[in-house]
Design an enzyme around this catalytic site. Structure first.
Site, PDB file in Angstrom:
ATOM      1  N   SER A 149       0.782  -1.125  -0.012  1.00  0.00           N
ATOM      2  CA  SER A 149       0.094   0.175  -0.071  1.00  0.00           C
ATOM      3  C   SER A 149       1.070   1.102   0.088  1.00  0.00           C
ATOM      4  O   SER A 149       2.215   1.253   0.551  1.00  0.00           O
ATOM      5  CB  SER A 149      -0.975   0.039   1.128  1.00  0.00           C
ATOM      6  OG  SER A 149      -1.457   1.234   1.375  1.00  0.00           O
ATOM      7  N   TYR A 162      -2.816  -0.732  10.143  1.00  0.00           N
ATOM      8  CA  TYR A 162      -2.876  -0.996   8.609  1.00  0.00           C
ATOM      9  C   TYR A 162      -1.599  -0.625   7.972  1.00  0.00           C
ATOM     10  O   TYR A 162      -0.837  -1.307   7.255  1.00  0.00           O
ATOM     11  CB  TYR A 162      -3.942  -0.282   7.925  1.00  0.00           C
ATOM     12  CG  TYR A 162      -3.896  -0.437   6.232  1.00  0.00           C
ATOM     13  CD1 TYR A 162      -4.658  -1.629   5.759  1.00  0.00           C
ATOM     14  CD2 TYR A 162      -3.332   0.560   5.496  1.00  0.00           C
ATOM     15  CE1 TYR A 162      -4.554  -1.926   4.398  1.00  0.00           C
ATOM     16  CE2 TYR A 162      -3.203   0.241   4.174  1.00  0.00           C
ATOM     17  CZ  TYR A 162      -4.000  -0.914   3.672  1.00  0.00           C
ATOM     18  OH  TYR A 162      -4.224  -0.949   2.309  1.00  0.00           O
TER      19      TYR A 162
END
Length: 259
Positions: A149, A162
């Site tokens: 990501s 995350y």
């Protein structure tokens, strides 16, 4: 066979897509099927997995759907046994399980932290261990693509755990690339920018959306189809034969932006 088919074609290869019932990984699976690969969709949601496998079958390839909790090595091993029994080999692994939360840092409970790390990092660790071993034993190399990501490299507000998990994915990817290069098992990571999907819709408030688009030089969100080309390239035996340990960004310039 055309030059492009020879360079990028995946006929005769088998791809396992973990989290393939989701929006982004589902499109990746469909793209691999269109390039000729047989597909195994592994997902905790069996209905989504079946739906995506049926989409892949439209391109004339074999496609399985298997319900799996990717954080369970036993369930992953059982899925691998099923794939080998029904298709015969495993050449490509897309590791795309993922969950998110917008909990402020000081309010993050231990259970939430453990759950996100279990899904986003432990699952990828276990899948690499299991499917990577199969690729090594087959003796013909392979391609593992771990989904990272933009949050793995730069601090983003509201996605603390995350971000930590995805930074771990990057580190795992580079370590395995080094370890498995002698076996021609290539390990790379794909870092999408902002692509609307189920796991981030809750945090895409109008204010946050405006902030994201201001920080994205291309001025828009990505479309899931725009990940497919990178995935086919990374999975291909010829086109990406010398690519391992790489972090490939598909983010509209998000990580290139400062002020």
């Amino acid at each position: 066979m055309s030059y492009i088919e020879d360079l990028f074609g995946l006929k005769g290869r088998t791809a396992v897509v973990i989290g393939g019932g989701g929006v982004l990984a589902g499109k990746m699976a469909e793209g691999l099927a269109r390039a000729g690969a047989d597909i195994a969709i592994l997902d905790i949601n069996p209905e989504n997995a079946r739906k995506q496998a049926n989409e892949c079958k439209k391109y004339g390839v074999k496609a399985l759907s298997i319900k799996v909790d990717a954080s369970s090595k036993e369930e992953l091993r059982a899925a691998a046994d099923t794939i080998l029994a029904k298709i015969g080999r495993i050449d490509i692994l897309i590791n795309a399980p993922g969950i998110n939360s917008s909990t402020p840092f000081l309010e993050i409970e231990e259970e939430e932290y453990d759950r996100i790390m279990r899904v986003n990092l432990k699952s990828i660790f276990l899948a690499c261990q299991l499917f990577g071993k199969i690729m090594i034993e087959q003796g013909e190399g392979g391609s593992i693509i771990n989904i990272s990501s933009a949050a793995s490299e730069i601090p983003l507000s509201k996605v603390f755990t995350y971000s930590i998990s995805k930074a771990g994915v990057n580190n795992l990817t580079r370590n395995l690339a080094r370890e498995w290069a002698p076996f021609k098992v290539r390990v790379n990571a794909l870092a999408p920018g902002f692509f609307p999907a189920e796991q981030n819709r809750k945090i895409l408030t109008p204010e946050r959306t405006a902030d994201i688009l201001r920080h994205t030089p291309m001025g828009r969100f990505g479309d899931a189809e725009e990940l497919v080309g990178a995935v086919i390239w990374m999975a291909s035996q010829k086109a990406a034969a010398f690519v391992t340990g790489a972090l490939i960004r598909v983010d509209g310039g998000f990580t290139a932006m400062t002020i």
